[in-house]
Design a protein around this motif. Sequence first.
Motif, PDB file in Angstrom:
ATOM      1  N   THR A 175       0.890  -1.373   0.109  1.00 25.09           N
ATOM      2  CA  THR A 175       0.226  -0.014  -0.178  1.00 25.09           C
ATOM      3  C   THR A 175       0.839   1.349   0.045  1.00 25.09           C
ATOM      4  O   THR A 175       1.892   1.436   0.781  1.00 25.09           O
TER       5      THR A 175
ATOM      6  N   ILE B 293      -5.972  -1.046  -6.542  1.00 28.70           N
ATOM      7  CA  ILE B 293      -7.450  -0.617  -5.789  1.00 28.70           C
ATOM      8  C   ILE B 293      -7.160   0.709  -4.863  1.00 28.70           C
ATOM      9  O   ILE B 293      -6.170   0.524  -3.995  1.00 28.70           O
ATOM     10  N   SER B 294      -7.992   1.617  -5.001  1.00 32.57           N
ATOM     11  CA  SER B 294      -7.885   2.878  -4.280  1.00 32.57           C
ATOM     12  C   SER B 294      -9.010   2.946  -3.300  1.00 32.57           C
ATOM     13  O   SER B 294      -9.925   2.496  -3.686  1.00 32.57           O
ATOM     14  N   ASN B 295      -8.695   3.740  -2.222  1.00 32.92           N
ATOM     15  CA  ASN B 295      -9.886   4.102  -1.128  1.00 32.92           C
ATOM     16  C   ASN B 295      -9.422   5.576  -0.696  1.00 32.92           C
ATOM     17  O   ASN B 295      -8.315   6.107  -0.711  1.00 32.92           O
TER      18      ASN B 295
ATOM     19  N   ALA C  23      -2.328  -3.650  -6.236  1.00 33.05           N
ATOM     20  CA  ALA C  23      -3.330  -4.043  -7.483  1.00 33.05           C
ATOM     21  C   ALA C  23      -3.908  -3.015  -8.076  1.00 33.05           C
ATOM     22  O   ALA C  23      -4.753  -2.967  -8.938  1.00 33.05           O
TER      23      ALA C  23
ATOM     24  N   ILE D 260      -3.645   3.612  -2.148  1.00 29.20           N
ATOM     25  CA  ILE D 260      -3.733   2.614  -3.476  1.00 29.20           C
ATOM     26  C   ILE D 260      -2.881   1.345  -3.290  1.00 29.20           C
ATOM     27  O   ILE D 260      -1.775   1.525  -2.757  1.00 29.20           O
ATOM     28  N   THR D 261      -3.498   0.506  -3.360  1.00 34.57           N
ATOM     29  CA  THR D 261      -2.693  -1.027  -3.230  1.00 34.57           C
ATOM     30  C   THR D 261      -2.017  -1.340  -4.627  1.00 34.57           C
ATOM     31  O   THR D 261      -2.166  -0.655  -5.595  1.00 34.57           O
TER      32      THR D 261
ATOM     33  N   SER E 185      -2.545   7.770  -7.407  1.00 32.08           N
ATOM     34  CA  SER E 185      -2.146   6.932  -8.637  1.00 32.08           C
ATOM     35  C   SER E 185      -0.600   6.540  -8.203  1.00 32.08           C
ATOM     36  O   SER E 185       0.022   7.272  -7.436  1.00 32.08           O
TER      37      SER E 185
END
Length: 115
Positions: free
Chosen positions: A33, A56-58, A54, A51-52, A70
């Motif tokens: 992360t 995936i963001s939160n 992979a 953001i991971t 990003s």
Amino acid sequence: QVQLVESGGGLVQAGGSLRLSCAASGSISSFNTMAWYRRPPGKQRELVAAITSAGISNYADSVKGRFTISRDNAKNTVYLQMSSLKPEDTAIYTCKAERMNYSAWGQGTQVTVSS
């Protein structure tokens, strides 16, 4: 160990935009992360976006729809695009890299939004 250096902060009028960058001294691909935190004046540090590996963001509810995180593993850099800035976004923004049993923080960059 990895060192993180933030840049891109500054003074902007309400409604404006800024893009923050977090450059790592080494590869960030091993970090599960990558995240941006902020500490507003007189308040506790809070998570802004993460953001991971992979992709995936939160986001914090307060920035959803306005900020975009990003990561560019090839450049070892994480970005935070901030739009429609508000005075309450004023804070020191800090980058964090996380993986199992290890995390690293940058020094932070000041963002000031004038009304």
